[in-house]
Design a protein around this motif. Structure first.
Motif, PDB file in Angstrom:
ATOM      1  N   LEU A 186       0.823  -1.206   0.000  1.00 10.31           N
ATOM      2  CA  LEU A 186       0.000   0.000   0.000  1.00 10.31           C
ATOM      3  C   LEU A 186       0.857   1.256   0.000  1.00 10.31           C
ATOM      4  O   LEU A 186       0.470   2.278  -0.565  1.00 10.31           O
ATOM      5  CB  LEU A 186      -0.934  -0.003   1.214  1.00 10.31           C
ATOM      6  CG  LEU A 186      -1.869  -1.211   1.315  1.00 10.31           C
ATOM      7  CD1 LEU A 186      -2.671  -1.155   2.603  1.00 10.31           C
ATOM      8  CD2 LEU A 186      -2.789  -1.290   0.101  1.00 10.31           C
ATOM      9  N   SER A 187       2.021   1.184   0.660  1.00 11.07           N
ATOM     10  CA  SER A 187       2.996   2.276   0.616  1.00 11.07           C
ATOM     11  C   SER A 187       4.338   1.727   1.062  1.00 11.07           C
ATOM     12  O   SER A 187       4.418   0.749   1.800  1.00 11.07           O
ATOM     13  CB  SER A 187       2.560   3.438   1.521  1.00 11.07           C
ATOM     14  OG  SER A 187       2.607   3.059   2.882  1.00 11.07           O
TER      15      SER A 187
ATOM     16  N   THR B 201       7.094  -1.929  -4.706  1.00 10.81           N
ATOM     17  CA  THR B 201       6.686  -0.648  -4.148  1.00 10.81           C
ATOM     18  C   THR B 201       5.172  -0.538  -4.265  1.00 10.81           C
ATOM     19  O   THR B 201       4.496  -1.477  -4.686  1.00 10.81           O
ATOM     20  CB  THR B 201       7.369   0.520  -4.885  1.00 10.81           C
ATOM     21  OG1 THR B 201       7.048   0.438  -6.277  1.00 10.81           O
ATOM     22  CG2 THR B 201       8.883   0.479  -4.694  1.00 10.81           C
ATOM     23  N   GLU B 202       4.653   0.623  -3.914  1.00  9.89           N
ATOM     24  CA  GLU B 202       3.206   0.852  -3.881  1.00  9.89           C
ATOM     25  C   GLU B 202       2.498   0.305  -5.108  1.00  9.89           C
ATOM     26  O   GLU B 202       2.873   0.588  -6.242  1.00  9.89           O
ATOM     27  CB  GLU B 202       2.936   2.352  -3.773  1.00  9.89           C
ATOM     28  CG  GLU B 202       1.474   2.691  -3.623  1.00  9.89           C
ATOM     29  CD  GLU B 202       1.242   4.170  -3.412  1.00  9.89           C
ATOM     30  OE1 GLU B 202       0.194   4.661  -3.857  1.00  9.89           O
ATOM     31  OE2 GLU B 202       2.104   4.841  -2.808  1.00  9.89           O
TER      32      GLU B 202
ATOM     33  N   GLY C 266       6.254   1.579   6.073  1.00  7.83           N
ATOM     34  CA  GLY C 266       5.508   1.037   4.943  1.00  7.83           C
ATOM     35  C   GLY C 266       4.233   0.362   5.410  1.00  7.83           C
ATOM     36  O   GLY C 266       4.082   0.031   6.594  1.00  7.83           O
TER      37      GLY C 266
END
Length: 153
Positions: A65-66, A81-82, A104
């Motif tokens: 998600l982040s 990554t995201e 994260g």
């Protein structure tokens, strides 16, 4: 357990928090999906993640998600990554780690469901030793594995 015949919904900012091995929010429980799956979100500080482990019962699906996460599975390594997704099979040693420089967030779906209850149980039981943690983990079909001699990081 009831059959999965109605929509299971988790509105934004809802869920059951569990502060065990970091911050988790249980978004969907097996009890609401006829056992089909469970879902939770985890907030992971930089450099953190679980040790090498294996699930006997469930496959796992992760969506970043982040942040930036590294995933090790069966000798393979991938960074995501995201928006990135990865599915990890049951019975195969794996782990993940936040390899970024900031906190994260990941979403994890386990199928079949049930493992999402691990974090609230750990929070409730408060095991202190590796042996006590392993005992609770065993009830969930989770085994933590030694790292020696393995190519995982």
């Amino acid at each position: 357990m009831e059959k999965f015949t109605h929509a299971a919904v988790s509105p934004p900012n809802h869920g059951t928090p569990a502060m065990a091995f970091g911050k988790h929010v249980i978004r969907m429980m097996a009890a609401n999906t006829g056992g089909s799956f469970g879902m939770f979100e985890a907030t992971v500080p930089p450099g953190e993640g679980p040790p090498l482990h294996m699930h006997e019962r469930e496959d796992e699906f992760f969506r970043v998600l982040s942040g930036r996460f590294g995933f090790w599975c069966a000798g393979d390594y991938v960074e995501l990554t995201e928006g990135g997704c990865i599915a990890l099979p049951r019975g195969v040693p794996h782990r993940f780690r936040n390899v970024g420089e900031s906190e994260g967030h990941i979403m994890v779906v386990v199928t079949p469901g049930g493992f999402e209850n691990f974090f609230p149980i750990i929070e409730l039981c408060k095991p202190e030793t590796p042996e006590q943690i392993a005992s609770v983990a065993m009830d969930f079909g989770l085994t933590f594995l030694p790292v020696e001699g393995r190519k995982v990081a």
